[in-house]
Structures are given as structure tokens and as C-alpha cells.
Design a protein around this motif. Structure first.
Motif, short mmCIF file in Angstrom:
data_model
loop_
_atom_site.label_atom_id
_atom_site.label_comp_id
_atom_site.label_asym_id
_atom_site.label_seq_id
_atom_site.Cartn_x
_atom_site.Cartn_y
_atom_site.Cartn_z
N MET A 22 -9.56 9.21 -1.75
CA MET A 22 -9.23 9.58 -3.29
C MET A 22 -8.69 8.94 -4.20
O MET A 22 -7.92 8.41 -4.05
CB MET A 22 -8.71 10.53 -3.22
N MET A 23 -8.66 8.85 -5.46
CA MET A 23 -7.74 8.20 -6.46
C MET A 23 -7.35 8.95 -7.65
O MET A 23 -7.43 9.96 -7.64
CB MET A 23 -8.94 7.13 -7.82
N ILE A 24 -5.63 9.08 -7.57
CA ILE A 24 -4.96 9.99 -8.35
C ILE A 24 -5.06 8.88 -9.62
O ILE A 24 -5.45 8.39 -9.85
CB ILE A 24 -3.49 9.61 -8.26
N ALA A 25 -5.12 10.17 -10.57
CA ALA A 25 -5.19 9.81 -11.71
C ALA A 25 -3.92 10.19 -12.37
O ALA A 25 -2.95 10.71 -12.18
CB ALA A 25 -6.18 11.29 -12.43
N SER A 82 5.31 14.77 5.69
CA SER A 82 5.78 14.13 6.07
C SER A 82 4.38 12.94 5.28
O SER A 82 3.17 12.82 5.66
CB SER A 82 7.23 13.62 6.60
N LEU A 83 4.84 12.24 4.20
CA LEU A 83 4.25 11.23 4.15
C LEU A 83 5.09 9.57 3.23
O LEU A 83 6.29 9.66 3.40
CB LEU A 83 3.02 11.56 2.74
N ILE A 84 4.45 8.81 3.28
CA ILE A 84 4.63 7.58 3.08
C ILE A 84 4.39 6.96 1.23
O ILE A 84 3.53 7.06 1.59
CB ILE A 84 4.43 5.95 3.93
N ILE A 85 5.43 6.19 0.55
CA ILE A 85 4.38 6.45 -0.82
C ILE A 85 5.15 4.33 -0.97
O ILE A 85 5.87 4.68 -0.84
CB ILE A 85 5.12 6.98 -2.11
N PRO A 133 7.34 -14.56 -8.98
CA PRO A 133 6.26 -13.91 -9.80
C PRO A 133 4.58 -13.07 -8.22
O PRO A 133 4.25 -14.42 -7.49
CB PRO A 133 5.75 -13.53 -10.91
N LEU A 134 4.57 -12.07 -8.18
CA LEU A 134 3.46 -11.74 -6.91
C LEU A 134 2.47 -10.26 -7.37
O LEU A 134 2.91 -9.25 -7.95
CB LEU A 134 4.45 -11.53 -5.44
N THR A 135 1.03 -11.18 -7.46
CA THR A 135 -0.50 -9.71 -7.44
C THR A 135 0.45 -8.97 -7.45
O THR A 135 0.49 -8.15 -6.11
CB THR A 135 -1.59 -10.52 -7.42
N LEU A 136 -0.15 -7.69 -8.08
CA LEU A 136 0.07 -6.13 -7.90
C LEU A 136 -1.24 -5.67 -7.03
O LEU A 136 -1.35 -4.87 -6.28
CB LEU A 136 -0.01 -5.38 -8.45
N LYS A 137 -2.37 -7.02 -7.60
CA LYS A 137 -3.72 -6.80 -6.89
C LYS A 137 -3.24 -6.79 -4.85
O LYS A 137 -4.03 -6.08 -4.10
CB LYS A 137 -4.21 -7.79 -6.91
N ARG A 138 -2.57 -7.20 -4.23
CA ARG A 138 -2.10 -6.65 -2.92
C ARG A 138 -2.15 -4.98 -2.18
O ARG A 138 -2.83 -5.23 -1.42
CB ARG A 138 -0.80 -7.96 -2.89
N ALA A 139 -1.52 -4.76 -3.42
CA ALA A 139 -1.84 -2.70 -2.90
C ALA A 139 -2.87 -2.54 -2.55
O ALA A 139 -3.49 -2.05 -1.64
CB ALA A 139 -0.92 -2.21 -4.20
N THR A 161 -4.61 6.24 -3.23
CA THR A 161 -4.40 4.89 -3.74
C THR A 161 -4.30 4.88 -5.47
O THR A 161 -5.20 6.03 -5.57
CB THR A 161 -5.04 3.72 -3.15
N ASP A 162 -3.82 4.34 -6.09
CA ASP A 162 -3.51 4.34 -7.48
C ASP A 162 -3.86 2.99 -8.06
O ASP A 162 -2.01 1.95 -7.31
CB ASP A 162 -1.93 5.33 -7.75
N GLU A 163 -4.33 2.49 -8.43
CA GLU A 163 -4.35 0.66 -8.43
C GLU A 163 -2.85 -0.19 -9.79
O GLU A 163 -2.48 -0.19 -9.19
CB GLU A 163 -6.13 0.23 -9.22
N GLU A 164 -3.60 1.36 -10.63
CA GLU A 164 -2.15 0.70 -11.79
C GLU A 164 -1.00 0.66 -10.98
O GLU A 164 -0.54 -0.39 -11.28
CB GLU A 164 -2.18 1.62 -13.02
N LEU A 165 -0.46 1.73 -10.69
CA LEU A 165 1.14 1.80 -10.26
C LEU A 165 1.14 0.81 -8.95
O LEU A 165 2.53 0.58 -8.47
CB LEU A 165 1.59 2.94 -10.17
N ALA A 166 -0.19 0.26 -8.46
CA ALA A 166 0.12 -0.74 -7.07
C ALA A 166 0.29 0.50 -5.73
O ALA A 166 1.39 0.30 -5.46
CB ALA A 166 0.54 -1.57 -7.69
N ILE A 167 0.03 1.76 -5.70
CA ILE A 167 0.92 2.34 -5.33
C ILE A 167 -0.12 3.14 -4.06
O ILE A 167 -1.58 3.32 -4.79
CB ILE A 167 1.28 4.07 -5.61
#
Lengths: 394, 394
Positions: B1-4, B55-58, B73-79, B103-109
Motif C-alpha cells: 500500500m502506498m500512502i497518498a 503499536s507500530l514504527i514509522i 548527504p545521502l540518498t533518500l532512495k535508500r528508504a 511506504t511513502d517514497e516522497e517522505l522516505a517513510i
């Protein structure tokens, strides 16, 4: 340059190819077009301006391959891979690949330098033509393209981007099947003459041989050492006495360096089987010279362009060159076997009219192939490899 | 699931993290949030519904790493890599990695299973806690994730797609530098105590050692065998007496199988240096058990799930397992050396208060590292490796 066109694939005809080519010629051009490909995988349109004596080639990938009798769907992405590989290799092997003038991804088209004044090397070698520059040019091509696209020369970000850009699963699968798998099992794609059956069955039952082929296939599947041509047999080379041009890198991908080296050597080895006397010595010399030029140039690039932190560590360069050599011998062995009993044969062998001679030549190809695969770690130099060819030829 | 969500990266706070998490809890949830990460590379928000005991982890990647004093500086793509690796590995190592909820790619979450009832294994081992399932679970994790993402199990199209999806140049570069390069040269990132200088300089001048490290680095750079965790030390594992969960695969990429195996073994080996008597034997047993479970499971998967045409070829499985073993020993050696004199140390060694004991332990780590790298091809079994540990420990 990308050409702006309609966004749907359709096959060109001699007429539409001319229309397409106009922008590459002068206003007053008088254009003639001929389709000169074999039509199996690609159209090749030769377009000439008879007024100004200029010409070019438009190559278009077809969405299928006529390889197994019926047609076999094949990704059009290979046209992009091929054009990009020509451009990337052309950065390093200057003058040894055709110039790319333009590409169109939707139409799977590459507009490129006309090399029709040259002859396909396989044809020329069969006709005993002389290629005094072939070995030195291919040695140079191999060293410069393979070294320069490896981790030894590129920043890891650039190298890993190229690895992804040149991911080429469909074409690699053809190699995985037709070179590394099918010939070593009783597979329906194999194609060999009945008088070879005993030799072929001996290969299928040769456990130690299959173990070594399994290792070589694993290397092909996993080792992203450099941007390979991927199909460097003598049918992928245009030449004359003065020039050499490597064409058709549609199988390009990041793989083990020894694969390109080995395929070329194997296709020269075929000629050592079909030739006698002085003509044979010419080829033995080309084998030696290809390897010598390759290692000399590779070593020079290692010193002048190498960026590996360990480039000056005692023994590292030797280790790498030795690995390439052993890999090349093994891959050459696989190529010899598959060109004899697999799906895709070579005219050098199939074209021998006399039955006994032809079968004898094919048996030699199988024997040399087996020995190269099994003994590759014990063959200490290119001259030792040539001695092996001599022993089988007796 | 991708969060909007909104399409621009910003750091979460404990407040905004709660807002973000609401949709994963019941309507009547009473949410509390605490940031529990070390703040170097990522935020880790622990969010708990005190009413319903859920409970959960973000986890949110930060756009920099505080590794070299200042920020890097380190790429957010690693998330994305990390979340995708957890999901992919979770398909095979069921129950051994945290569940990913979203997951949310933009927020690297990444929103994932809360494992805060478990302890980081490095901490637990230092405190001599007992992990009776650690070796068997990690042996199983290694075999199932690595076999199942390799060419031995996957169609080549699927494998090559994963190779591209998990291209991870920036994080790989950290390993290339910090594990394979810097510790073996007089580089400013190195960090070691003055009393180790003579040992460290001996490493920098040890040509044969550096040659073997060069080969191991080349393997890391080129051999796309399986989807690795990429950083499988004991700080990347949560456990209790009943459970084991492998976390943090942000270094995931296609690399040599022995790398994951070797990193884990090296971090157990560190414990054999710091422990005595029965406590030490526990770890020696875990080393043996990890390898035994790994090979037993790998072999079972080879038989039941293997698709390689050569899987039944005599000697091929043994060749592969032996290669993994030798690679693992070599990579373990590199890890031991870099954890002692490189940029990133381990608390197991740095935490030893007594100066003489600490320096002695570090010297042992360097010695074992060197021996594993130099002798990896001659160490014939896991018991032979354990004998080597015994000899150095005397």
C-alpha cells in the motif's frame, strides 16, 4: 540526436526509409534505397545520394526473430541497446565501430555510418582474404571497450548506472540457452549431423565438462565486469585490408570480460581447423596477436587510466589478466561446441562440401572446445593454447 | 500500500508522525509517539495506541548521515530500497524480518511492525544474554533470502529486474570505501588507538593481504549473485530468546552471497575474542550452527526449488557452497579489520574498559582478520575455521 516521429512502431519499406532519411542529406540529393539485410532480425536499408556520393544505413529491429523456423517475438529495446553500445564503445574504440547519426526508439531505428564497402569478416576468412589489421584492431577494440567500461576505469556511480542502462534480459537469455545450456543436454534446439551423434552423446554424459560449463554459465549470469559486445563472432565484424569495424552489439550487457575475448578467439580457431599450411599459420598468428595486443593495451590503460585503489598492488593486474584469459578459453570452448552442435552454426564448418572433411572438422571443433573448457586453468599462455590447437590438429 | 501524501520531503516530528499514523489505528485510538532512533541516519517514531494496545514504527530516512563528524548527504532512495528489501526477503524468510505496512517514497517513510519488545543483538551479546535461536534463525534467513533471490531459483528475467530495482550505488560506495579500501591504506577516515599503529602499518604494507582484499573488493563490485541484506552485523538484528528479526537492509543490492554470511560470522567472531570459558563456547557453537543450518537449508532449497539446468551436475552444488564459504571467510576478515581500525567501530571492542585487554582484543581481531583473508582457500570446513580462532586466542 533523437528524430521526432510518429509514436507507433511500423516496419519501414524502401520507400518510407527514403522519406525518413531525407533530413540527413543535402537539399538536392537524389536518393536510392535498397534493403540489404538478411531479414531475420532486422531490416538494413542502404540509402545513397547518387548526386553527392553520400550514403548511410538505416537499421530497423523487427519485433520477432526467425531463428527457430517459426518466428520468435523479440524485444525492440535491443535497437536502443545496440545504438547506445555503439556510442559508448565508440567513445573508447575510436574508429573501430560505425558512427551513429540518430536513433528513434519507437521505430527501433538507428541511422548510422554506411560500411557497405567492407566485407563481413567470416565471409572474407572463408574466402582466404587477407586482414592484416584484424588482430591488432580487435585486440585494441577489446582492451579499450572492456577496460574503459569496467570498475577499473569508472566511478562506481557511473558504472552502476551503465549496468542498469544495459540490462538486456531477453538477449542474454538467448545466449544462456543457446551457448551455455542446450548444447550440453539433449535439447530439441540442437542441430547436428547423424555421424556426430556418438560425440554429442559423449558431451551430454561428460560430467566434468558439464560442471565446468555450469561454472562458466554462472559467471555469465552474475559477473558484471564490463560492457560487453555480447556476440563478438566474425559475423559481427566488417573489414578490409585497411579497416576494421565491429557492428551489431545488440547483445550488449555487463558481463565477464573474457566472454567477448573468447568468442572472437573461438571464431578464429574455427578457421585454424578449416585451413592448412601457410593459410593456417596466418590465423594462428592472428590468435596470438589478438591476445598480445589486448594484454598490452589493457596493461597500458591500467597504468594510465586505472582508478582502482589497488591498481599498484603487486599481483592484482596479473590476477585480473589471468582470470580474463582463463575465462576467455572456457567461453571459447563453449562457442566452439555450440557452433557445431547447437542451433546456430557457422558457414566455416557447415560450408565444407566434402562429408568426411566436414565431419572431421566438426569433431576437431568439439575436441578443442572440450579441452579448452576442461583445461583452461592449466593453459599458461596464448602459446600454450596454440600448442593445444596443434595437438588436436595432428 | 502506498500512502497518498504531499509530494515534498519534510522531516516528521513526533506530532506530525502521529497525524500520519492515524489511519493505521482504530477510530478510538489514543496515540502516543516517541522518537527512538539514534538520529544519525533515520528518525524512528514509535507510535502506540494505549487504549487498544497496538503499536507500530514509522521510520523516516534523513537526507544526510552524521558519520564523519559533519553531515554527509545521502540518498533518500535508500528508504525505498530498505522497504522493498524487507518485503522481498520477507517472502522467503517468513517471520524473520519486520512486516511492512506501508511506504511513502516522497517522505522516505516506511510504516512497519513494532519490534521494540526485542533487543539489538549486539547489545544483548555484550551483556551475555542468551539467544538460543539466533544461529538457527540467521542460518535460515541467509539460506532462504540468498538462495531464493539468486539465479538458482529465479527466472533470469525476474532476477535481472531485481538487479536493476536494487541498484544501490551510494550505499554500496560506503561499503566499498569503508570495508574494502580505507582500512588498508593510510586514509584519514581510519580511526585507531596509537598502540595499534605498528599493527596497522603492517597491514598497510602487507602486499599479499592487500592483493586478497583487492580480489574480494572486485567480487563485491561485480558479482550479482543474490539480493543481499548488505549490512548484516549484529546491530542489524533484533532478538529475544524466542524471536529473531533482521532489520535495516538499506544497503541491500545484488552482490556475492558470502558477503552477508561473512559479516554475520565476523560479528560473532568479535564475541569469541571478548568472551572466555563457557560463554565463549556458546559463540563458537553459534558460528558452527549458523554455517551448518545455512548449508543444510541451502542444499534443501537447491533440491526442492532449484531451476538451474545444471543443478544435478555432479559437483556443482559443492562448488557453489565452497565458493560461498571461502568468500564468507574473506569478507569476515575484512569486516574484522575495518571494525577495529576503520571509521565505524563496534561497541564489543571499543567498550572494553581495561586498556591492555582492549588493545589485546583488537590485536586479536586484526590477526584473525588477516588469517581469514589470506588462508580462506585452505580452510576446509567451519571446524577448521573455528580451530583457527582457537590458535589465535591462545
Amino acid at each position: 540526436m533523437m528524430i521526432a516521429t510518429k509514436k507507433q512502431y511500423e516496419s519501414l519499406t524502401e520507400k518510407t526509409a527514403i522519406h525518413f532519411a531525407k533530413e540527413f542529406f543535402a537539399e538536392d540529393a537524389v536518393l536510392e534505397c535498397r534493403e540489404i539485410g538478411d531479414g531475420n532480425l532486422n531490416y538494413v536499408f542502404h540509402i545513397k545520394d547518387s548526386k553527392n556520393d553520400k550514403s548511410l544505413i538505416i537499421k530497423q529491429a523487427l519485433p520477432y526473430a526467425k531463428v527457430v523456423g517459426e518466428s520468435w517475438p523479440l524485444t525492440l529495446k535491443r535497437a536502443v541497446i545496440e545504438a547506445n553500445a555503439l556510442k559508448k564503445h565508440g567513445e573508447f574504440a575510436v574508429g573501430l565501430v560505425p558512427k551513429v547519426y540518430a536513433t528513434d526508439e519507437e521505430l527501433a531505428i538507428t541511422v548510422m555510418e554506411d560500411l557497405s564497402h567492407l566485407k563481413i569478416v567470416r565471409e572474407g576468412l572463408i574466402q582466404l582474404e587477407s586482414y592484416p589489421k584484424l588482430a591488432t584492431d580487435i585486440g585494441e577494440y577489446l582492451a579499450s571497450t572492456l577496460f574503459s567500461t569496467s570498475d577499473f576505469a569508472l566511478h562506481p556511480f557511473e558504472k552502476k548506472k551503465l549496468v542498469s542502462d544495459f540490462s538486456n534480459p531477453e538477449l542474454c537469455k538467448i545466449t544462456e540457452d543457446l551457448i551455455f545450456t542446450d548444447p550440453f543436454f539433449d535439447n530439441e534446439t540442437n542441430d547436428f549431423e547423424p555421424s556426430l551423434r556418438a560425440d554429442v552423446e559423449a558431451i551430454w554424459q561428460n560430467g566434468p565438462l558439464k560442471l565446468e560449463v555450469a561454472k562458466l554459465k554462472k559467471s555469465f549470469l552474475t559477473e558484471a565486469e564490463a560492457l560487453l559486445h555480447g556476440d563478438l563472432h566474425t559475423g559481427s565484424i566488417f573489414a578490409s585490408e585497411e579497416e576494421t569495424k565491429v557492428i551489431d552489439p545488440e547483445f550488449a550487457f555487463y558481463g565477464p570480460i573474457g566472454f567477448d575475448v573468447g568468442l572472437f578467439l573461438a571464431n578464429l580457431i574455427v578457421q585454424t581447423i578449416t585451413r592448412d599450411g601457410k593459410q593456417r599459420i596466418v590465423i594462428l598468428h592472428q590468435i596470438e596477436q589478438t591476445w598480445e595486443v589486448f594484454t598490452t593495451r589493457f596493461s597500458a590503460l591500467w597504468k594510465s587510466e586505472g582508478i582502482d585503489a589497488y591498481k599498484d598492488t603487486d599481483g592484482f593486474e596479473e590476477y585480473i589478466v589471468n582470470k580474463i584469459f582463463q575465462d576467455a578459453l572456457g567461453f571459447a570452448g563453449c562457442e566452439l561446441i555450440r557452433r557445431t552442435i547447437g542451433l546456430a552454426h557457422v558457414k566455416d564448418l557447415d560450408g565444407i562440401v566434402d562429408d568426411e572433411q566436414r565431419i572431421n572438422a566438426k569433431k576437431q571443433a568439439l575436441q578443442i572446445g572440450e579441452k579448452l573448457i576442461l583445461n583452461r586453468r592449466d593453459i599458461s599462455s596464448i602459446n600454450a593454447a596454440i600448442s593445444l590447437l596443434e595437438r588436436v590438429n595432428k
